[in-house]
Design a protein around this motif. Structure first.
Motif, PDB file in Angstrom:
ATOM      1  N   TYR A  14       4.989  -4.568  -6.552  1.00  0.00           N
ATOM      2  CA  TYR A  14       4.331  -3.264  -6.603  1.00  0.00           C
ATOM      3  C   TYR A  14       2.835  -3.395  -6.331  1.00  0.00           C
ATOM      4  CZ  TYR A  14       2.654   1.182  -8.444  1.00  0.00           C
ATOM      5  OH  TYR A  14       2.036   2.396  -8.587  1.00  0.00           O
ATOM      6  N   GLN A  63       2.490  -4.027  -2.642  1.00  0.00           N
ATOM      7  CA  GLN A  63       2.848  -2.853  -1.846  1.00  0.00           C
ATOM      8  C   GLN A  63       1.747  -1.792  -1.886  1.00  0.00           C
ATOM      9  OE1 GLN A  63       6.064  -0.429  -3.381  1.00  0.00           O
ATOM     10  NE2 GLN A  63       6.862  -0.057  -1.323  1.00  0.00           N
ATOM     11  N   THR A  64       1.185  -1.571  -3.059  1.00  0.00           N
ATOM     12  CA  THR A  64       0.150  -0.555  -3.198  1.00  0.00           C
ATOM     13  C   THR A  64      -1.254  -1.074  -2.878  1.00  0.00           C
ATOM     14  OG1 THR A  64      -0.040  -1.083  -5.568  1.00  0.00           O
ATOM     15  CG2 THR A  64       1.486   0.677  -4.937  1.00  0.00           C
ATOM     16  N   LYS A  65      -1.358  -2.372  -2.549  1.00  0.00           N
ATOM     17  CA  LYS A  65      -2.656  -2.991  -2.248  1.00  0.00           C
ATOM     18  C   LYS A  65      -3.652  -2.739  -3.376  1.00  0.00           C
ATOM     19  CE  LYS A  65      -1.932  -2.576   2.736  1.00  0.00           C
ATOM     20  NZ  LYS A  65      -2.448  -2.036   4.021  1.00  0.00           N
ATOM     21  N   MET A  66      -3.185  -2.961  -4.584  1.00  0.00           N
ATOM     22  CA  MET A  66      -3.998  -2.715  -5.774  1.00  0.00           C
ATOM     23  C   MET A  66      -5.177  -3.689  -5.834  1.00  0.00           C
ATOM     24  SD  MET A  66      -2.628  -2.525  -9.706  1.00  0.00           S
ATOM     25  CE  MET A  66      -1.272  -1.478  -9.163  1.00  0.00           C
TER      26      MET A  66
END
Length: 234
Positions: A182, A185-188
């Protein structure tokens, strides 16, 4: 008529909702059972709250639950004949299917000329119809199920083994990999508040898994001292 029907949710949304509901319900039940059992009995809490006491009052409920589990998982082996279905009732594991396919593919590649491995026969079973039967698959899978069933019956440390397997698999499969995927995927952004919260959750679950694994290993060591084949210890 189809144009007037509301389209269903996407597969991604449906899977996300199903996963959220399933993990939430499982977590609630497990946490409640663990907390209530420990609060009531401390370290003396039995592994099975229904059958762990000196009473057979709830034996029928446990038997009904066992039947439900067998019915629920009977298709896990993806049986191809009625004979295999009878054999597979005792022990069902969803993870066996990839292993079956791996062994059968390896054998087919190693002995490509073997009729026993390659040939498929059609057998008519009254009231069940026609079935395609491969005798190599029938023999190999049946032997595997019988052996794993025998091992499961011999080993008496059910709760300890189950706890160890669950502890080892919980953190990487349920927490670490989903969280890291996650984040990726979200490039946090690293060291952001959300990132720190996720990493703290992952670290907390890792500690829980390590403690649970240590407790399960301790139970295995203690149970091994009173080991008796074909008799349940925990």
């Amino acid at each position: 008529m189809q144009d007037t029907l509301k389209s269903g949710p996407s597969k991604i949304k449906a899977m996300q909702k199903a996963t959220t509901v399933a993990i939430s319900i499982t977590t609630i039940f497990y946490v409640l059972c663990g907390m209530i059992g420990y609060a009531a009995f401390g370290n003396k809490a039995p592994g099975n709250l229904l059958t762990g006491f000196d009473s057979d009052k709830w034996f029928w409920l446990v038997n009904v639950a066992n039947v439900c589990v067998a019915v629920h998982l009977i298709g896990a082996y993806q049986v191809t004949t009625f004979t295999q279905a009878l054999v597979c009732i005792r022990l069902m594991q969803v993870l066996a299917q990839p292993f079956f396919q791996f062994v059968e593919t390896k054998c087919a590649n190693k002995w490509p000329e073997s009729g026993f491995i390659k040939t498929t026969y059609q057998i008519h079973i009254p009231m069940f119809g026609n079935y395609d039967v491969n005798f190599f698959r029938l023999v190999w899978r049946s032997v595997y199920v019988l052996i794993t069933s025998l091992v499961a019956i011999i080993l008496p440390f059910f709760n300890a083994f189950l706890g160890l397997i669950g502890a080892v698999a919980f953190w990487p499969l349920t927490v670490f990999f989903p969280i890291e995927m996650y984040i990726k995927q979200t490039k946090m952004r690293r060291f952001s508040f959300t990132w720190l919260c996720f990493e703290a959750l992952s670290l907390f679950c890792l500690m829980i898994s390590l403690l649970a694994a240590a407790a399960s290993i301790h139970d295995l060591v203690v149970s091994a001292k009173i080991f008796m084949p074909f008799k349940s210890v925990s």
